[in-house]
Design an enzyme around this catalytic site. Structure first.
Site, mmCIF file in Angstrom:
data_model
loop_
_atom_site.group_PDB
_atom_site.id
_atom_site.type_symbol
_atom_site.label_atom_id
_atom_site.label_comp_id
_atom_site.label_asym_id
_atom_site.label_seq_id
_atom_site.Cartn_x
_atom_site.Cartn_y
_atom_site.Cartn_z
ATOM 1 N N ASP A 1 -3.522 -2.954 5.452
ATOM 2 C CA ASP A 1 -3.232 -3.824 6.770
ATOM 3 C C ASP A 1 -3.155 -2.914 8.596
ATOM 4 O OD1 ASP A 1 -3.024 -6.001 5.246
ATOM 5 O OD2 ASP A 1 -1.730 -7.335 6.135
ATOM 6 N N GLY B 1 -6.664 -21.717 11.727
ATOM 7 C CA GLY B 1 -7.929 -21.863 11.394
ATOM 8 C C GLY B 1 -8.101 -21.373 10.462
ATOM 9 N N CYS C 1 3.044 -13.300 1.468
ATOM 10 C CA CYS C 1 2.086 -13.805 -0.216
ATOM 11 C C CYS C 1 3.048 -14.389 -1.385
ATOM 12 C CB CYS C 1 1.226 -12.578 -1.478
ATOM 13 S SG CYS C 1 0.817 -11.612 -0.243
ATOM 14 N N LYS D 1 5.869 -17.238 0.608
ATOM 15 C CA LYS D 1 4.496 -18.359 0.195
ATOM 16 C C LYS D 1 4.192 -19.313 -0.686
ATOM 17 C CE LYS D 1 0.386 -17.992 -0.556
ATOM 18 N NZ LYS D 1 0.184 -16.713 0.634
ATOM 19 N N THR E 1 -3.284 -7.661 -0.513
ATOM 20 C CA THR E 1 -2.558 -7.025 -0.912
ATOM 21 C C THR E 1 -2.917 -6.401 -1.494
ATOM 22 O OG1 THR E 1 -0.372 -7.655 -0.583
ATOM 23 C CG2 THR E 1 -0.663 -6.940 -2.455
ATOM 24 N N HIS F 1 -14.409 -27.530 -22.638
ATOM 25 C CA HIS F 1 -14.147 -28.800 -22.187
ATOM 26 C C HIS F 1 -12.661 -29.036 -22.653
ATOM 27 C CE1 HIS F 1 -15.749 -32.373 -21.381
ATOM 28 N NE2 HIS F 1 -15.464 -32.663 -22.036
ATOM 29 N N GLY G 1 0.763 -1.095 0.051
ATOM 30 C CA GLY G 1 0.213 -0.123 -0.209
ATOM 31 C C GLY G 1 0.374 0.832 0.123
ATOM 32 N N ARG H 1 -13.237 -20.207 9.496
ATOM 33 C CA ARG H 1 -14.032 -19.383 10.153
ATOM 34 C C ARG H 1 -14.169 -17.799 9.144
ATOM 35 N NH1 ARG H 1 -15.290 -15.182 13.771
ATOM 36 N NH2 ARG H 1 -13.158 -14.785 14.725
ATOM 37 N N TYR I 1 -5.858 -18.498 7.089
ATOM 38 C CA TYR I 1 -5.147 -18.313 6.134
ATOM 39 C C TYR I 1 -3.906 -19.848 6.671
ATOM 40 C CZ TYR I 1 -8.140 -15.612 3.059
ATOM 41 O OH TYR I 1 -8.932 -13.945 2.806
ATOM 42 N N GLU J 1 -15.611 -25.744 -16.232
ATOM 43 C CA GLU J 1 -16.645 -25.381 -17.032
ATOM 44 C C GLU J 1 -18.096 -25.643 -15.582
ATOM 45 O OE1 GLU J 1 -16.669 -28.449 -20.205
ATOM 46 O OE2 GLU J 1 -15.833 -29.632 -19.466
ATOM 47 N N THR K 1 5.455 -7.294 4.171
ATOM 48 C CA THR K 1 5.054 -8.274 4.481
ATOM 49 C C THR K 1 5.059 -9.144 3.005
ATOM 50 O OG1 THR K 1 3.508 -7.584 6.366
ATOM 51 C CG2 THR K 1 3.503 -9.566 6.308
ATOM 52 N N CYS K 2 4.220 -8.910 2.139
ATOM 53 C CA CYS K 2 3.913 -9.351 0.680
ATOM 54 C C CYS K 2 4.647 -10.015 0.025
ATOM 55 C CB CYS K 2 2.893 -8.480 0.074
ATOM 56 S SG CYS K 2 2.297 -9.915 -1.412
ATOM 57 N N GLU L 1 -2.539 -22.599 4.943
ATOM 58 C CA GLU L 1 -1.363 -22.893 4.126
ATOM 59 C C GLU L 1 -0.399 -23.276 4.756
ATOM 60 O OE1 GLU L 1 -2.668 -18.441 1.502
ATOM 61 O OE2 GLU L 1 -1.004 -18.256 3.246
ATOM 62 N N ALA M 1 -7.857 -16.056 -2.788
ATOM 63 C CA ALA M 1 -7.605 -17.353 -2.349
ATOM 64 C C ALA M 1 -6.829 -17.722 -0.985
ATOM 65 C CB ALA M 1 -6.617 -17.393 -3.817
HETATM 66 P P1 NDP Z 1 -6.799 -15.488 11.018
HETATM 67 O O1 NDP Z 1 -7.414 -14.081 11.184
HETATM 68 O O2 NDP Z 1 -7.158 -15.878 9.113
HETATM 69 O O3 NDP Z 1 -7.246 -16.596 11.542
HETATM 70 C C1 NDP Z 1 -6.369 -16.727 12.812
HETATM 71 C C2 NDP Z 1 -6.712 -18.004 13.168
HETATM 72 O O4 NDP Z 1 -6.526 -18.342 14.740
HETATM 73 C C3 NDP Z 1 -8.428 -17.704 13.400
HETATM 74 O O5 NDP Z 1 -8.293 -19.066 13.320
HETATM 75 C C4 NDP Z 1 -8.469 -18.035 15.411
HETATM 76 O O6 NDP Z 1 -9.374 -18.842 15.688
HETATM 77 C C5 NDP Z 1 -7.387 -18.444 15.114
HETATM 78 N N1 NDP Z 1 -6.998 -17.497 17.210
HETATM 79 C C6 NDP Z 1 -6.819 -15.940 16.972
HETATM 80 N N2 NDP Z 1 -6.455 -16.000 18.530
HETATM 81 C C7 NDP Z 1 -6.496 -17.586 18.994
HETATM 82 C C8 NDP Z 1 -6.058 -17.885 19.770
HETATM 83 N N3 NDP Z 1 -5.299 -16.840 20.678
HETATM 84 N N4 NDP Z 1 -5.364 -18.804 20.442
HETATM 85 C C9 NDP Z 1 -5.658 -19.678 19.117
HETATM 86 N N5 NDP Z 1 -6.315 -19.747 18.541
HETATM 87 C C10 NDP Z 1 -6.247 -18.273 18.145
HETATM 88 O O7 NDP Z 1 -4.887 -14.652 10.747
HETATM 89 P P2 NDP Z 1 -4.048 -15.293 9.846
HETATM 90 O O8 NDP Z 1 -2.837 -15.207 11.230
HETATM 91 O O9 NDP Z 1 -3.781 -17.009 9.301
HETATM 92 O O10 NDP Z 1 -3.903 -14.623 8.517
HETATM 93 C C11 NDP Z 1 -3.844 -12.656 8.851
HETATM 94 C C12 NDP Z 1 -4.895 -12.111 7.646
HETATM 95 O O11 NDP Z 1 -3.997 -12.285 6.820
HETATM 96 C C13 NDP Z 1 -5.715 -13.214 7.172
HETATM 97 O O12 NDP Z 1 -6.269 -12.769 7.986
HETATM 98 C C14 NDP Z 1 -5.386 -12.652 5.651
HETATM 99 O O13 NDP Z 1 -6.365 -11.370 5.537
HETATM 100 C C15 NDP Z 1 -4.021 -12.245 5.639
HETATM 101 N N6 NDP Z 1 -3.545 -13.568 4.748
HETATM 102 C C16 NDP Z 1 -4.245 -13.975 3.490
HETATM 103 C C17 NDP Z 1 -3.698 -14.578 2.223
HETATM 104 C C18 NDP Z 1 -4.004 -14.406 1.007
HETATM 105 O O14 NDP Z 1 -4.900 -13.862 0.750
HETATM 106 N N7 NDP Z 1 -4.047 -16.802 0.777
HETATM 107 C C19 NDP Z 1 -2.873 -15.842 3.149
HETATM 108 C C20 NDP Z 1 -2.600 -15.218 4.640
HETATM 109 C C21 NDP Z 1 -3.151 -14.325 5.415
HETATM 110 P P3 NDP Z 1 -11.292 -18.043 15.081
HETATM 111 O O15 NDP Z 1 -11.630 -18.492 13.864
HETATM 112 O O16 NDP Z 1 -11.940 -18.848 15.941
HETATM 113 O O17 NDP Z 1 -11.169 -16.560 15.560
#
Ligand code: NDP
Length: 456
Positions: free
Chosen positions: A305, A178, A51, A54, A313, A438, A19, A207, A180, A443, A45-46, A184, A343
């Site tokens: 961010d 759980g 990105c 990764k 990004t 096809h 950005g 989620r 992104y 498709e 970061t990206c 990954e 994605a």
């Molecule tokens: P996310 O917010 O996607 O996921 C965080 C995960 O950690 C969730 O499953 C959350 O659970 C869990 N969590 C949070 N706090 C705790 C805790 N205290 N104890 C245990 N579990 C916890 O964050 P990421 O770090 O994976 O990525 C950050 C952001 O970066 C993403 O949201 C995305 O926008 C961006 N990103 C995009 C990518 C792409 O476009 N391919 C790739 C990587 C990152 P719960 O769901 O229960 O809150």
């Protein structure tokens, strides 16, 4: 544009990530005198710990499956060996190349670069590299940083930042989270041959994604041998020589070589000086901005961010393009945050645009859902038991397609095209009259005829 000569610069940007660089460069294109400060790495970061590296690691890890699958097509693949340091070294070389491209982009646009930390002293003054400089506008584009829950022994764990630079590949990895990054990296380490355990604190990970995406991805990751545990969380970590013991909240203990937290990222606003001069921050430190990216201190702006809205990004870049016009072309055009595709480079990958089924029912009234799941043609010969899932959500009243979701090979590539269709308000009838290509998986998106369930 007219320049206010009372200030050294028209724009001072803090943070040379996706950005910040785009906003600086485009502002310079519009005639502004711009400087940018970066204390860490060009591209943010990206480019450095997100990105790009990764995706390179995802490519690297996919070869394991490819070598196995080749047999079904008559190939005999000889002995295989994987060398983590080579992959990391090659990845670092590519990143160094990208860093220099970013440097060149700033230079060629006449943007002055301070490779130093910056601190805001007042609404028009920044302290950087031992100097005080002034600017008509200050842009905070400092991104985010991984956050780690406060469990005993957390200092033994890594985050994605360190995962990109490990001196050796861990043989066993426990990944906490759980979202992104967690899925990954679970795919990366699993593909590269590590034993991966992924812990998610709730009943089902990912989620915010469509329910069929979440269930399909969980099934497919388990088939690949990832020990995916839900309702599981870490209570503490102990180190014993090179081995770590992760104790879970239910008392179980897991021996491992690395624990990686992928538990979210927090805005990078600490120590910037903006809170002290009255810039409003949210509870998690995010800079609060209006639709023109302006904070409550009118000369200070923020995007990407650090505003904790959509942490992607291309969104930061789109915001930066708008901000440069707002500041130096006099345009005011709010950013359209609808239909942002994304994605997840899990294995298999996820692609998504528009509403999930649940959100569509909430926002669009009655909906029809079209879904298909099939074994991709390639795997009829490989024998691999992998399902591709595709899903369309259609608003019944206007026939508009309001959500497209996919889990399967090339999901990101496919969903990018469908995002254009959704941006143009395509209807299901438009999808139906589109001729398929096809034989492709894509498709299926234009040949699904019978809804699996209607609105109620
Ligand atoms: P996310 O917010 O996607 O996921 C965080 C995960 O950690 C969730 O499953 C959350 O659970 C869990 N969590 C949070 N706090 C705790 C805790 N205290 N104890 C245990 N579990 C916890 O964050 P990421 O770090 O994976 O990525 C950050 C952001 O970066 C993403 O949201 C995305 O926008 C961006 N990103 C995009 C990518 C792409 O476009 N391919 C790739 C990587 C990152 P719960 O769901 O229960 O809150």
């Amino acid at each position: 544009m007219s320049t206010d000569k009372r200030y050294d610069y028209d724009l001072f940007t803090i943070g040379a990530g996706s950005g910040g660089v785009r906003a600086s460069r485009m502002s310079a294109v519009h005639g502004a005198r711009v400087a940018v400060a970066e204390e860490r790495y060009l591209g943010g970061t990206c480019v450095n710990v997100g990105c790009i590296p990764k995706k390179l690691l995802v490519y690297g890890s996919h070869f394991a499956d490819d070598f196995e699958d080749a047999a079904g097509f008559g190939w005999t693949v000889g002995e295989r060996a994987f060398d983590w340091p080579s992959l990391i070294r090659n990845k670092d070389q590519e990143i160094a190349r990208l860093n220099s491209i970013y440097r060149g982009l700033l230079q060629s646009h006449g943007v002055e670069l301070f490779e130093s930390r910056a601190r805001v002293l007042d609404p028009h003054t920044v302290e950087v590299a031992g100097r005080k400089v002034t600017a008509a506008n200050i842009l905070v584009a400092t991104g985010g940083w991984p956050t780690v829950p406060n469990v005993p022994g957390k200092e033994h764990a890594i985050t994605s930042n360190e995962a990109f630079h490990l001196p050796e590949m861990p043989r066993r990895v426990v990944i906490v989270g759980g979202g992104y990054i967690a899925v990954e990296f679970a795919g990366i380490f699993n593909g590269l041959g590590a034993e991966v355990t992924q812990l998610y604190r709730g009943p089902l990970f990912m989620r915010g994604f469509d329910i069929d995406v979440r269930n399909t991805l969980a099934d497919e990751m388990r088939k690949k041998g990832i020990d995916l545990r839900f309702e599981a969380d870490i209570a503490g970590i102990e180190r014993n020589g090179k081995t770590l013991t992760a104790t879970l909240k239910d008392g179980q203990a897991l021996e491992t070589d690395a624990v990686m937290f992928a538990t979210g990222r927090l805005p990078n606003t600490r120590g910037l000086g903006i809170e002290e001069i009255g810039v409003e921050l949210a509870r998690n430190g995010a800079v609060v901005v209006n639709e023109n990216f302006q904070t409550n201190v009118p000369s200070i702006y923020a995007l990407g961010d650090v505003t904790d809205r959509v942490k992607l990004t291309p969104v930061a870049i789109a915001e930066a393009m708008i901000l440069a016009r707002v500041l130096f072309k006099g345009d005011v055009g709010p950013m359209d945050y609808r239909n942002i595709p994304s994605a997840v480079f899990s294995q298999p990958p996820v692609g998504t645009v528009g509403y999930t089924e649940e959100a569509a029912r909430e926002h669009c009234g009655e909906v029809d859902v079209y879904r298909t799941a099939f074994r991709p043609l390639k795997h009829t010969l490989t024998g691999r038991d992998e399902q591709t899932m595709m899903k369309l959500i259609v608003e019944r009243a206007g026939d508009r397609v309001v959500g497209c979701h996919m889990v399967g090979a090339d999901a990101g590539e496919i969903i990018q095209g469908l995002a254009v269709a959704l941006t143009c308000n395509a209807t299901k009838a438009d999808f139906d009259r589109t001729i398929g290509i096809h034989p492709t998986a894509a498709e299926e998106f234009v040949t699904m005829r019978e809804p699996v369930s209607g609105g109620d």
